[in-house]
Motif scaffolding. Structure first.
Motif, PDB file in Angstrom:
ATOM      1  N   GLY A 337       0.879  -1.147  -0.233  1.00  0.00           N
ATOM      2  CA  GLY A 337      -0.127   0.025  -0.020  1.00  0.00           C
ATOM      3  C   GLY A 337       0.905   1.196  -0.065  1.00  0.00           C
ATOM      4  O   GLY A 337       0.172   2.452   0.037  1.00  0.00           O
ATOM      5  N   ALA A 338       2.229   1.127  -0.183  1.00  0.00           N
ATOM      6  CA  ALA A 338       3.060   2.650  -0.112  1.00  0.00           C
ATOM      7  C   ALA A 338       2.260   3.326  -1.469  1.00  0.00           C
ATOM      8  O   ALA A 338       2.434   4.757  -0.839  1.00  0.00           O
ATOM      9  N   PRO A 339       2.029   3.208  -2.473  1.00  0.00           N
ATOM     10  CA  PRO A 339       1.655   4.202  -3.289  1.00  0.00           C
ATOM     11  C   PRO A 339       0.521   4.784  -2.926  1.00  0.00           C
ATOM     12  O   PRO A 339       0.528   5.999  -3.044  1.00  0.00           O
ATOM     13  N   LEU A 340      -0.263   4.179  -2.223  1.00  0.00           N
ATOM     14  CA  LEU A 340      -1.575   4.700  -1.472  1.00  0.00           C
ATOM     15  C   LEU A 340      -1.294   5.623  -0.618  1.00  0.00           C
ATOM     16  O   LEU A 340      -1.595   7.153  -0.558  1.00  0.00           O
ATOM     17  N   ALA A 341      -0.480   5.208   0.393  1.00  0.00           N
ATOM     18  CA  ALA A 341       0.007   6.119   1.620  1.00  0.00           C
ATOM     19  C   ALA A 341       0.955   7.504   1.055  1.00  0.00           C
ATOM     20  O   ALA A 341       0.736   8.141   1.589  1.00  0.00           O
ATOM     21  N   ARG A 342       1.642   7.173   0.007  1.00  0.00           N
ATOM     22  CA  ARG A 342       2.449   8.219  -0.524  1.00  0.00           C
ATOM     23  C   ARG A 342       1.681   9.265  -1.010  1.00  0.00           C
ATOM     24  O   ARG A 342       1.822  10.450  -0.974  1.00  0.00           O
ATOM     25  N   MET A 343       0.572   8.801  -1.981  1.00  0.00           N
ATOM     26  CA  MET A 343      -0.428   9.895  -2.422  1.00  0.00           C
ATOM     27  C   MET A 343      -1.306  10.530  -1.426  1.00  0.00           C
ATOM     28  O   MET A 343      -1.333  11.958  -1.563  1.00  0.00           O
ATOM     29  N   GLU A 344      -1.769   9.771  -0.506  1.00  0.00           N
ATOM     30  CA  GLU A 344      -2.635  10.562   0.780  1.00  0.00           C
ATOM     31  C   GLU A 344      -1.983  11.531   1.324  1.00  0.00           C
ATOM     32  O   GLU A 344      -2.200  12.546   1.410  1.00  0.00           O
ATOM     33  N   LEU A 345      -0.580  11.228   1.610  1.00  0.00           N
ATOM     34  CA  LEU A 345       0.067  12.066   2.550  1.00  0.00           C
ATOM     35  C   LEU A 345       0.592  13.404   1.586  1.00  0.00           C
ATOM     36  O   LEU A 345       0.724  14.483   1.975  1.00  0.00           O
ATOM     37  N   ARG A 346       1.247  13.078   0.230  1.00  0.00           N
ATOM     38  CA  ARG A 346       1.553  14.099  -0.714  1.00  0.00           C
ATOM     39  C   ARG A 346       0.336  15.033  -0.699  1.00  0.00           C
ATOM     40  O   ARG A 346       0.319  16.325  -0.838  1.00  0.00           O
ATOM     41  N   ILE A 347      -0.935  14.596  -1.138  1.00  0.00           N
ATOM     42  CA  ILE A 347      -2.037  15.411  -1.395  1.00  0.00           C
ATOM     43  C   ILE A 347      -2.383  16.485  -0.031  1.00  0.00           C
ATOM     44  O   ILE A 347      -2.733  17.413  -0.389  1.00  0.00           O
ATOM     45  N   LEU A 348      -2.536  15.595   1.119  1.00  0.00           N
ATOM     46  CA  LEU A 348      -2.997  16.296   1.963  1.00  0.00           C
ATOM     47  C   LEU A 348      -1.877  17.274   2.648  1.00  0.00           C
ATOM     48  O   LEU A 348      -2.276  18.506   2.848  1.00  0.00           O
ATOM     49  N   MET A 349      -0.708  17.172   2.199  1.00  0.00           N
ATOM     50  CA  MET A 349       0.327  18.319   2.757  1.00  0.00           C
ATOM     51  C   MET A 349       0.434  19.361   1.503  1.00  0.00           C
ATOM     52  O   MET A 349       0.529  20.477   1.752  1.00  0.00           O
ATOM     53  N   GLU A 350      -0.091  18.902   0.384  1.00  0.00           N
ATOM     54  CA  GLU A 350      -0.247  20.031  -0.720  1.00  0.00           C
ATOM     55  C   GLU A 350      -1.273  20.907  -0.388  1.00  0.00           C
ATOM     56  O   GLU A 350      -1.459  22.247  -0.506  1.00  0.00           O
ATOM     57  N   GLU A 351      -2.505  20.470   0.045  1.00  0.00           N
ATOM     58  CA  GLU A 351      -3.724  21.389   0.343  1.00  0.00           C
ATOM     59  C   GLU A 351      -3.354  22.138   1.692  1.00  0.00           C
ATOM     60  O   GLU A 351      -3.713  23.269   1.862  1.00  0.00           O
ATOM     61  N   TRP A 352      -2.457  21.482   2.667  1.00  0.00           N
ATOM     62  CA  TRP A 352      -2.067  22.173   3.854  1.00  0.00           C
ATOM     63  C   TRP A 352      -1.327  23.243   3.672  1.00  0.00           C
ATOM     64  O   TRP A 352      -1.494  24.489   3.806  1.00  0.00           O
ATOM     65  N   LEU A 353      -0.303  23.129   2.626  1.00  0.00           N
ATOM     66  CA  LEU A 353       0.569  24.197   2.339  1.00  0.00           C
ATOM     67  C   LEU A 353      -0.114  25.320   1.375  1.00  0.00           C
ATOM     68  O   LEU A 353       0.073  26.449   1.449  1.00  0.00           O
ATOM     69  N   ALA A 354      -1.122  24.847   0.720  1.00  0.00           N
ATOM     70  CA  ALA A 354      -1.794  25.723  -0.169  1.00  0.00           C
ATOM     71  C   ALA A 354      -2.556  26.790   0.750  1.00  0.00           C
ATOM     72  O   ALA A 354      -3.006  27.944   0.145  1.00  0.00           O
ATOM     73  N   ALA A 355      -3.048  26.086   1.775  1.00  0.00           N
ATOM     74  CA  ALA A 355      -3.826  27.200   2.538  1.00  0.00           C
ATOM     75  C   ALA A 355      -3.260  27.801   3.862  1.00  0.00           C
ATOM     76  O   ALA A 355      -3.528  28.813   4.248  1.00  0.00           O
ATOM     77  N   VAL A 356      -2.342  27.090   4.422  1.00  0.00           N
ATOM     78  CA  VAL A 356      -1.666  27.587   5.828  1.00  0.00           C
ATOM     79  C   VAL A 356      -0.458  27.997   5.399  1.00  0.00           C
ATOM     80  O   VAL A 356       0.545  27.519   5.001  1.00  0.00           O
ATOM     81  N   THR A 357      -0.154  29.417   5.924  1.00  0.00           N
ATOM     82  CA  THR A 357       1.022  30.052   6.118  1.00  0.00           C
ATOM     83  C   THR A 357       1.944  30.014   6.928  1.00  0.00           C
ATOM     84  O   THR A 357       3.103  29.984   6.809  1.00  0.00           O
ATOM     85  N   ARG A 358       1.418  29.762   8.320  1.00  0.00           N
ATOM     86  CA  ARG A 358       2.193  29.375   9.315  1.00  0.00           C
ATOM     87  C   ARG A 358       1.875  28.488  10.299  1.00  0.00           C
ATOM     88  O   ARG A 358       0.340  28.488  10.639  1.00  0.00           O
ATOM     89  N   VAL A 359       2.402  27.601  10.832  1.00  0.00           N
ATOM     90  CA  VAL A 359       2.012  26.748  11.879  1.00  0.00           C
ATOM     91  C   VAL A 359       2.725  26.716  13.178  1.00  0.00           C
ATOM     92  O   VAL A 359       4.058  26.650  13.038  1.00  0.00           O
ATOM     93  N   THR A 360       2.329  26.623  14.100  1.00  0.00           N
ATOM     94  CA  THR A 360       3.201  26.712  15.537  1.00  0.00           C
ATOM     95  C   THR A 360       2.704  25.882  16.620  1.00  0.00           C
ATOM     96  O   THR A 360       1.484  25.511  16.562  1.00  0.00           O
ATOM     97  N   ALA A 361       3.342  25.445  17.669  1.00  0.00           N
ATOM     98  CA  ALA A 361       2.779  24.894  18.778  1.00  0.00           C
ATOM     99  C   ALA A 361       1.769  25.683  19.515  1.00  0.00           C
ATOM    100  O   ALA A 361       2.334  26.827  19.665  1.00  0.00           O
ATOM    101  N   ALA A 362       0.893  25.252  19.984  1.00  0.00           N
ATOM    102  CA  ALA A 362      -0.091  25.819  20.785  1.00  0.00           C
ATOM    103  C   ALA A 362       0.560  25.953  22.114  1.00  0.00           C
ATOM    104  O   ALA A 362       1.468  25.201  22.835  1.00  0.00           O
ATOM    105  N   ASP A 363       0.330  27.133  22.953  1.00  0.00           N
ATOM    106  CA  ASP A 363       0.713  27.572  24.211  1.00  0.00           C
ATOM    107  C   ASP A 363       0.117  26.802  25.481  1.00  0.00           C
ATOM    108  O   ASP A 363       0.433  26.506  26.655  1.00  0.00           O
ATOM    109  N   HIS A 364      -1.254  26.379  25.259  1.00  0.00           N
ATOM    110  CA  HIS A 364      -2.034  26.125  26.124  1.00  0.00           C
ATOM    111  C   HIS A 364      -1.996  24.746  26.767  1.00  0.00           C
ATOM    112  O   HIS A 364      -2.198  24.237  28.099  1.00  0.00           O
ATOM    113  N   SER A 365      -1.255  23.816  25.939  1.00  0.00           N
ATOM    114  CA  SER A 365      -1.007  22.312  26.353  1.00  0.00           C
ATOM    115  C   SER A 365       0.095  21.938  25.465  1.00  0.00           C
ATOM    116  O   SER A 365       0.397  22.244  24.579  1.00  0.00           O
ATOM    117  N   LYS A 366       0.611  20.711  26.119  1.00  0.00           N
ATOM    118  CA  LYS A 366       1.896  20.083  25.316  1.00  0.00           C
ATOM    119  C   LYS A 366       1.371  18.699  24.674  1.00  0.00           C
ATOM    120  O   LYS A 366       0.441  18.270  25.013  1.00  0.00           O
TER     121      LYS A 366
END
Length: 387
Positions: A337-366
């Protein structure tokens, strides 16, 4: 053969090991590369020793359980025809057909993420993505997502505690879900949707259709692997990018670098911690003499950080490390299933990077790490800024 010394070399369930898993594995790789413990039996920490195990399936068998496991828990020649059946489901053509559905799921989930407010990335993104993707890929109804989510959590708790009675009950519960899905398709006859579950029901192995027991085992293995590891992968990737903002910006500018970057991040921080084998004969491995019939734990989370192969295990270097990366295994049991996993992760990260300009850890909990045998995070509080 002389009697084997069963004095534990380490305690993989100790609080120190669980709270500092990668550091513990790094240390064990140097001090005791093949180690005995009551929990993991023989644990293999180094890349070279893991490759020995993977490339010698005659000595290190995948038949580690008395229960049927298709095809993961099979050796050649029994393993081969089942493997041939499932490989076309992960072909380039199959991935191309599924990609639009995958992208739609990813885009909607990323769009729903709240901006400038803390959220748990596991609850809001990694787990829903894994559930929705698996159900869509198999053609399962949305109504199954919530029960599957509860089933995954119950299965993890039972595995963590070693409660065999609970594990047996939970396995039977999953089998009930699948039996119902098979029955629905049989009752529909020619009107049944031609999804991957229906197509698998028509497959033949050695000139016959697979039994329900074989189908259920196959679908259970696919589902457990997909839901656990994809969710872990997503949480690991987001945590790494939150800690490395320059890489986040670089990948946003150059999304073609994503595939190798994803594999490299997951090399350093394993989503799938381990697999098992059993010895079929006495064998020397890593300076230890191991009798026949012994359980072996392949510790991917250590082998993929071996300094002898990768240098500094935490140095991000996709081009250098790609060839030796064991993220999807190696040998005849390399993950189909490596081709499926690689495609899923690539697409999710493409959509993430297209929408999200910055991501940081939240201060309220670890963040809270998942505990072995799970990888990734149990809780990952983040804050994002969007375009």
């Amino acid at each position: 053969m002389p009697e084997v010394d069963r004095t534990p070399d380490w305690q993989p369930r100790s609080e120190e090991a669980l709270n500092n898993q990668l550091a513990t594995y790094d240390q064990m790789r140097e001090s005791c590369p093949v180690a005995w413990s009551e929990y993991q039996h023989w644990t293999v920490f180094r890349h070279a020793d893991v490759m020995t195990v993977l490339n010698d399936h005659d000595t290190f068998s995948n038949v580690v359980s008395s229960h049927l496991s298709v095809p993961n828990g099979m050796d050649p020649p029994i393993h081969t025809p089942y493997r041939k059946v499932i490989e076309p489901y992960f072909s380039d053509q199959a991935m191309a057909r599924f990609e639009p559905t995958c992208r739609s799921i990813a885009r909607k989930l990323v769009k729903k993420l709240q901006t400038n407010e803390p959220f748990d990335a596991v609850d809001a993104l990694s787990q829903p993505f894994a559930l929705q993707i698996q159900c869509a890929f198999m053609g399962w109804p949305e109504s199954l997502q919530a029960p599957l989510n509860q089933w995954v959590k119950a299965n993890h708790r039972a595995t963590l505690s070693g409660d065999r009675e609970a594990m047996a009950f939970i396995a039977e519960q999953f089998d009930g879900y699948i039996r119902q899905l098979l029955e629905v398709r049989r009752n529909a006859g020619a009107e049944a949707a031609k999804d991957n579950t229906s197509l698998l029901m028509e497959e033949t192995v050695n000139g016959r259709r697979m039994t329900d027991e074989e189908l259920i085992s196959l679908l259970r293995n696919w589902t457990v692997g997909e839901l656990g590891t994809i969710s872990a992968c997503v949480s690991i990737l987001l945590n790494y990018l939150a800690s490395h903002p320059e890489l986040h910006r670089q990948l946003a500018r150059n999304p073609l670098e994503l595939p190798e970057a994803i594999d490299e991040i997951l090399r350093m921080d394993a989503p799938l911690m381990s697999n098992r084998r059993v010895t079929t004969r006495p064998v020397e491995l890593g300076g230890r003499t191991i009798p026949a019939g012994e359980k072996i734990t392949i510790l991917w989370a250590s082998a993929n950080r071996d300094e002898r192969v990768f240098g500094d295990p935490d140095a991000f270097c996709p081009a250098r490390n790609h060839q030796n990366n064991l993220l999807y295994g190696a040998g005849i049991h390399v993950c189909p299933g490596a081709p499926l996993a690689r495609m899923e992760l690539r697409i999710l990260m493409e959509e993430w990077l297209a929408a999200v300009t910055r991501v940081t850890a939240a201060d309220h909990s670890k963040p809270e790490r998942a505990l072995f045998p799970a990888g990734g995070f149990h809780h990952l509080p983040l804050v994002v800024e969007k375009r």
